[in-house]
Design a protein around this motif. Sequence first.
Motif, PDB file in Angstrom:
ATOM      1  N   MET A 158       0.860  -1.408  -0.038  1.00  0.00           N
ATOM      2  CA  MET A 158      -0.043   0.107  -0.200  1.00  0.00           C
ATOM      3  C   MET A 158       0.753   1.301  -0.081  1.00  0.00           C
ATOM      4  SD  MET A 158      -3.006   1.437   2.360  1.00  0.00           S
ATOM      5  CE  MET A 158      -2.094   2.194   3.294  1.00  0.00           C
ATOM      6  N   TYR A 159       0.505   2.012  -1.012  1.00  0.00           N
ATOM      7  CA  TYR A 159       1.148   3.491  -1.048  1.00  0.00           C
ATOM      8  C   TYR A 159       0.077   4.492  -0.896  1.00  0.00           C
ATOM      9  CZ  TYR A 159       5.068   0.913  -3.084  1.00  0.00           C
ATOM     10  OH  TYR A 159       6.164   0.049  -3.471  1.00  0.00           O
ATOM     11  N   PHE A 160       0.272   5.659  -0.871  1.00  0.00           N
ATOM     12  CA  PHE A 160      -0.663   6.838  -0.996  1.00  0.00           C
ATOM     13  C   PHE A 160      -0.350   7.601  -2.479  1.00  0.00           C
ATOM     14  CE2 PHE A 160      -0.656   6.054   3.356  1.00  0.00           C
ATOM     15  CZ  PHE A 160      -1.972   5.771   3.679  1.00  0.00           C
ATOM     16  N   LEU A 161      -1.483   7.658  -3.404  1.00  0.00           N
ATOM     17  CA  LEU A 161      -1.431   8.415  -4.277  1.00  0.00           C
ATOM     18  C   LEU A 161      -2.248   9.892  -4.179  1.00  0.00           C
ATOM     19  CD1 LEU A 161      -1.486   8.633  -7.590  1.00  0.00           C
ATOM     20  CD2 LEU A 161      -3.650   7.673  -7.568  1.00  0.00           C
ATOM     21  N   VAL A 162      -1.733  10.823  -4.504  1.00  0.00           N
ATOM     22  CA  VAL A 162      -2.349  12.052  -4.261  1.00  0.00           C
ATOM     23  C   VAL A 162      -2.179  12.462  -5.697  1.00  0.00           C
ATOM     24  CG1 VAL A 162      -1.824  14.329  -3.341  1.00  0.00           C
ATOM     25  CG2 VAL A 162      -0.983  12.482  -2.279  1.00  0.00           C
ATOM     26  N   LEU A 163      -3.771  12.915  -6.094  1.00  0.00           N
ATOM     27  CA  LEU A 163      -4.040  13.514  -7.139  1.00  0.00           C
ATOM     28  C   LEU A 163      -4.050  15.195  -6.886  1.00  0.00           C
ATOM     29  CD1 LEU A 163      -6.910  11.585  -8.243  1.00  0.00           C
ATOM     30  CD2 LEU A 163      -4.669  11.191  -9.201  1.00  0.00           C
ATOM     31  N   LEU A 164      -3.320  15.906  -7.635  1.00  0.00           N
ATOM     32  CA  LEU A 164      -3.120  17.361  -7.520  1.00  0.00           C
ATOM     33  C   LEU A 164      -3.912  18.063  -8.226  1.00  0.00           C
ATOM     34  CD1 LEU A 164       0.784  17.544  -6.882  1.00  0.00           C
ATOM     35  CD2 LEU A 164      -0.831  17.803  -4.972  1.00  0.00           C
ATOM     36  N   ARG A 165      -5.082  18.731  -7.906  1.00  0.00           N
ATOM     37  CA  ARG A 165      -5.979  19.232  -8.665  1.00  0.00           C
ATOM     38  C   ARG A 165      -5.712  20.852  -8.635  1.00  0.00           C
ATOM     39  NH1 ARG A 165      -9.961  16.100 -10.588  1.00  0.00           N
ATOM     40  NH2 ARG A 165     -10.359  14.132  -9.376  1.00  0.00           N
ATOM     41  N   ARG A 166      -5.874  21.425  -9.683  1.00  0.00           N
ATOM     42  CA  ARG A 166      -5.981  22.961  -9.921  1.00  0.00           C
ATOM     43  C   ARG A 166      -6.895  23.620  -8.858  1.00  0.00           C
ATOM     44  NH1 ARG A 166      -6.123  23.457 -16.418  1.00  0.00           N
ATOM     45  NH2 ARG A 166      -4.101  22.786 -16.639  1.00  0.00           N
ATOM     46  N   GLY A 167      -6.432  24.370  -7.930  1.00  0.00           N
ATOM     47  CA  GLY A 167      -7.167  25.006  -6.796  1.00  0.00           C
ATOM     48  C   GLY A 167      -7.810  26.182  -7.261  1.00  0.00           C
ATOM     49  N   PRO A 168      -8.336  26.965  -6.296  1.00  0.00           N
ATOM     50  CA  PRO A 168      -9.203  28.152  -6.321  1.00  0.00           C
ATOM     51  C   PRO A 168      -8.124  29.341  -6.759  1.00  0.00           C
ATOM     52  CG  PRO A 168      -9.342  27.441  -4.114  1.00  0.00           C
ATOM     53  CD  PRO A 168      -8.696  26.309  -4.782  1.00  0.00           C
ATOM     54  N   ALA A 169      -6.729  29.265  -6.592  1.00  0.00           N
ATOM     55  CA  ALA A 169      -5.732  30.250  -6.728  1.00  0.00           C
ATOM     56  C   ALA A 169      -4.908  29.953  -7.936  1.00  0.00           C
ATOM     57  CB  ALA A 169      -5.051  30.421  -5.702  1.00  0.00           C
ATOM     58  N   TRP A 170      -5.324  28.902  -8.540  1.00  0.00           N
ATOM     59  CA  TRP A 170      -4.501  28.666  -9.825  1.00  0.00           C
ATOM     60  C   TRP A 170      -4.966  29.450 -11.090  1.00  0.00           C
ATOM     61  CZ3 TRP A 170      -6.089  27.331 -14.644  1.00  0.00           C
ATOM     62  CH2 TRP A 170      -4.904  27.060 -15.593  1.00  0.00           C
ATOM     63  N   THR A 171      -4.032  29.819 -11.784  1.00  0.00           N
ATOM     64  CA  THR A 171      -3.936  30.638 -12.800  1.00  0.00           C
ATOM     65  C   THR A 171      -2.819  30.028 -13.817  1.00  0.00           C
ATOM     66  OG1 THR A 171      -3.658  32.903 -13.796  1.00  0.00           O
ATOM     67  CG2 THR A 171      -2.674  32.373 -11.733  1.00  0.00           C
ATOM     68  N   PRO A 172      -2.899  30.098 -15.178  1.00  0.00           N
ATOM     69  CA  PRO A 172      -2.046  29.841 -16.244  1.00  0.00           C
ATOM     70  C   PRO A 172      -0.899  30.881 -16.143  1.00  0.00           C
ATOM     71  CG  PRO A 172      -3.841  30.490 -17.174  1.00  0.00           C
ATOM     72  CD  PRO A 172      -4.394  30.394 -15.936  1.00  0.00           C
ATOM     73  N   ASP A 173      -1.184  32.259 -15.706  1.00  0.00           N
ATOM     74  CA  ASP A 173      -0.157  33.340 -15.516  1.00  0.00           C
ATOM     75  C   ASP A 173       0.972  33.390 -14.942  1.00  0.00           C
ATOM     76  OD1 ASP A 173      -2.561  34.518 -17.113  1.00  0.00           O
ATOM     77  OD2 ASP A 173      -3.314  35.558 -15.252  1.00  0.00           O
ATOM     78  N   GLU A 174       1.954  33.555 -15.624  1.00  0.00           N
ATOM     79  CA  GLU A 174       3.331  33.519 -14.770  1.00  0.00           C
ATOM     80  C   GLU A 174       3.595  34.845 -14.357  1.00  0.00           C
ATOM     81  OE1 GLU A 174       8.105  32.577 -16.168  1.00  0.00           O
ATOM     82  OE2 GLU A 174       6.542  31.055 -16.627  1.00  0.00           O
ATOM     83  N   THR A 175       3.603  34.882 -13.070  1.00  0.00           N
ATOM     84  CA  THR A 175       3.994  36.369 -12.390  1.00  0.00           C
ATOM     85  C   THR A 175       5.073  35.935 -11.595  1.00  0.00           C
ATOM     86  OG1 THR A 175       2.601  35.877 -10.668  1.00  0.00           O
ATOM     87  CG2 THR A 175       1.635  36.964 -12.409  1.00  0.00           C
ATOM     88  N   PRO A 176       5.708  36.949 -11.039  1.00  0.00           N
ATOM     89  CA  PRO A 176       6.813  36.742 -10.128  1.00  0.00           C
ATOM     90  C   PRO A 176       6.398  35.808  -8.657  1.00  0.00           C
ATOM     91  CG  PRO A 176       6.963  38.863 -10.709  1.00  0.00           C
ATOM     92  CD  PRO A 176       5.696  38.442 -11.264  1.00  0.00           C
ATOM     93  N   GLU A 177       4.979  36.010  -8.339  1.00  0.00           N
ATOM     94  CA  GLU A 177       4.437  35.376  -7.118  1.00  0.00           C
ATOM     95  C   GLU A 177       4.300  33.787  -7.595  1.00  0.00           C
ATOM     96  OE1 GLU A 177       0.677  35.191  -4.326  1.00  0.00           O
ATOM     97  OE2 GLU A 177       0.846  36.442  -5.752  1.00  0.00           O
ATOM     98  N   THR A 178       3.736  33.685  -8.701  1.00  0.00           N
ATOM     99  CA  THR A 178       3.616  32.433  -9.370  1.00  0.00           C
ATOM    100  C   THR A 178       5.003  31.386  -9.476  1.00  0.00           C
ATOM    101  OG1 THR A 178       3.393  32.809 -11.748  1.00  0.00           O
ATOM    102  CG2 THR A 178       1.129  32.573 -10.168  1.00  0.00           C
ATOM    103  N   LYS A 179       5.837  32.221  -9.853  1.00  0.00           N
ATOM    104  CA  LYS A 179       7.264  31.585 -10.326  1.00  0.00           C
ATOM    105  C   LYS A 179       7.957  31.223  -8.773  1.00  0.00           C
ATOM    106  CE  LYS A 179      10.234  32.757 -13.207  1.00  0.00           C
ATOM    107  NZ  LYS A 179      11.349  33.925 -14.071  1.00  0.00           N
TER     108      LYS A 179
END
Length: 137
Positions: A31-52
């Motif tokens: 047994m392992y643990f699989l984690v699915l990482l979904r895009r959350g409410p703060a997700w954006t495709p924009d690349e900004t200094p903060e997202t970087k």
Amino acid sequence: MKLALILALLVGACGGAPKPVAPTGTFTMKMYFLVLLRRGPAWTPDETPETKKIFEGHMANIRAMGDSGKLILAGPIDADAADRNAIAGIFVFDVPARADVEALLAGDPAIAATRLVPEILPWYGAAGITYPGKTGQ
């Protein structure tokens, strides 16, 4: 008709259907643990200094979890950029309990910033899976 004949000749020339391979050792599951990482409410495709900065922290956390031997697989999912609920990536952890996974995820900047939201699932896989950076485990 011609196509069926050609396919029959090809299968015959290739030796027919592949033969099953006999196992060479004992195959065990764990047994392992699989984690699915979904895009959350703060997700954006924009690349900004903060997202970087968040992404750099996310990658550093992945390396640290892998180096610890607790994270054994990780990677992004090629999702539709327009799908705000898409699965963005996966983690597979080799830890004894869900609480261990939760503690590890708490240190991820992308999760803390709600750019990613984890879904934790118990998962059975082949025993002995290791993180690519680790050897001799």
